[in-house]
Write an enzyme that holds these catalytic residues in place. Structure first.
Site, PDB file in Angstrom:
ATOM      1  N   ARG A  17       0.833  -1.214   0.000  1.00 25.83           N
ATOM      2  CA  ARG A  17       0.000   0.000   0.000  1.00 25.83           C
ATOM      3  C   ARG A  17       0.872   1.272   0.000  1.00 25.83           C
ATOM      4  NH1 ARG A  17      -5.263   3.010   0.747  1.00 25.83           N
ATOM      5  NH2 ARG A  17      -4.177   4.969   0.686  1.00 25.83           N
ATOM      6  N   THR A  36     -15.959  15.234  -3.029  1.00 24.18           N
ATOM      7  CA  THR A  36     -17.424  15.262  -3.069  1.00 24.18           C
ATOM      8  C   THR A  36     -17.957  13.954  -2.505  1.00 24.18           C
ATOM      9  OG1 THR A  36     -19.400  15.500  -4.443  1.00 24.18           O
ATOM     10  CG2 THR A  36     -17.492  14.482  -5.501  1.00 24.18           C
ATOM     11  N   HIS A  37     -18.988  14.081  -1.656  1.00 22.81           N
ATOM     12  CA  HIS A  37     -19.526  12.906  -0.961  1.00 22.81           C
ATOM     13  C   HIS A  37     -21.053  12.898  -1.090  1.00 22.81           C
ATOM     14  CE1 HIS A  37     -19.611   9.640   1.888  1.00 22.81           C
ATOM     15  NE2 HIS A  37     -20.595  10.253   2.514  1.00 22.81           N
TER      16      HIS A  37
HETATM   17  C1  GRF Z   1     -20.342  10.363  -6.586  1.00 26.25           C
HETATM   18  O1  GRF Z   1     -21.644  10.315  -6.081  1.00 26.25           O
HETATM   19  C2  GRF Z   1     -19.333  10.556  -5.491  1.00 26.25           C
HETATM   20  O2  GRF Z   1     -19.751  11.409  -4.481  1.00 26.25           O
HETATM   21  C3  GRF Z   1     -19.243   9.144  -4.971  1.00 26.25           C
HETATM   22  O3  GRF Z   1     -19.208   8.348  -6.127  1.00 26.25           O
HETATM   23  C4  GRF Z   1     -19.925   9.008  -7.159  1.00 26.25           C
HETATM   24  C5  GRF Z   1     -18.993   9.146  -8.320  1.00 26.25           C
HETATM   25  O4  GRF Z   1     -19.686   9.380  -9.503  1.00 26.25           O
HETATM   26  N1  GRF Z   1     -18.118   8.950  -4.103  1.00 26.25           N
HETATM   27  P1  GRF Z   1     -18.917   9.778 -10.839  1.00 26.25           P
HETATM   28  O5  GRF Z   1     -17.778   8.784 -11.036  1.00 26.25           O
HETATM   29  O6  GRF Z   1     -18.431  11.173 -10.698  1.00 26.25           O
HETATM   30  O7  GRF Z   1     -19.939   9.628 -11.919  1.00 26.25           O
END
Ligand code: GRF
Length: 193
Positions: free
Chosen positions: A65, A108-109
């Site tokens: 890792r 982003t979550h």
């Molecule tokens: C998003 O909802 C992000 O927050 C989550 O996975 C998804 C990714 O979607 N962790 P994409 O690959 O941007 O279409």
């Protein structure tokens, strides 16, 4: 100042696409100069098709890792990013990676943090039975799905929602929030620098 953005992806890359579009339209004062992934994925293919440099640092081909952490940091550092954007990147970033870009990593979550951190945020919210969930864009610190929140928006859960239908509506929000959060961080660091 036009900031250099590096995006980390693991999946379909739709958030990355919205960020590329926002940079090209001028609503984000930046350019996506590189896209790195931990696995082969659509996001990497889209980036290459868009003429953006890509790096595949395949997690499964490393025995260790720490070696993978080092390789990822080396690839991303080579692009000298002003901002690193974790957009659906499904690996926890090493402390050494976070320390290399202090207050310059955005994630982003798909939930309203601090509720439902982790890799199954949409499923967890549905299973818990909350009526409202949402999207959060935040700066990354040493804890998972944690750090100062930049933007957040609620998404109502509807009767009959599946993980997929709910995630689609959350993603539509993320596609707006992520570029806006990047704009905020870039403009803030521009005025400081
Ligand atoms: C998003 O909802 C992000 O927050 C989550 O996975 C998804 C990714 O979607 N962790 P994409 O690959 O941007 O279409």
């Amino acid at each position: 100042m036009v900031g250099k953005l590096v995006v980390l992806v693991s999946g379909s890359g739709s958030n990355m696409e919205s960020l590329i579009a926002a940079c090209r339209s001028g609503s984000v004062p930046g350019e996506v100069v590189g896209v790195a992934a931990d696995r082969k994925c659509r996001g990497l293919e889209v980036a290459a098709d868009e003429g953006i440099e890509t790096a595949l640092v395949e997690f499964s081909s490393f025995d260790d890792r720490t070696e993978w952490d080092r390789a990822l940091l080396a690839e991303v550092s080579a692009w000298q990013p002003d901002l690193v954007v974790s957009a659906g990147f499904m690996r926890i970033l090493a402390p050494s990676f976070v320390d290399a870009f202090p207050d310059r990593i955005v994630n982003t979550h798909p939930a309203l943090l601090p509720s439902f951190p982790g890799a199954h945020a949409v499923r967890d919210a549905l299973e818990f039975g909350v009526k409202v969930t949402g999207a959060t864009v935040h700066l990354v610190d040493h804890e998972v799905d944690h750090g100062p929140i930049l933007l957040q928006e609620a998404v109502a859960i509807e009767d009959g929602d599946t993980e997929e239908s709910l995630h689609e509506r959350i993603k539509a929000v993320e596609h707006r929030l992520l570029p806006e959060a990047c704009r905020i961080v870039l403009e803030r660091s521009g005025s400081e620098g």
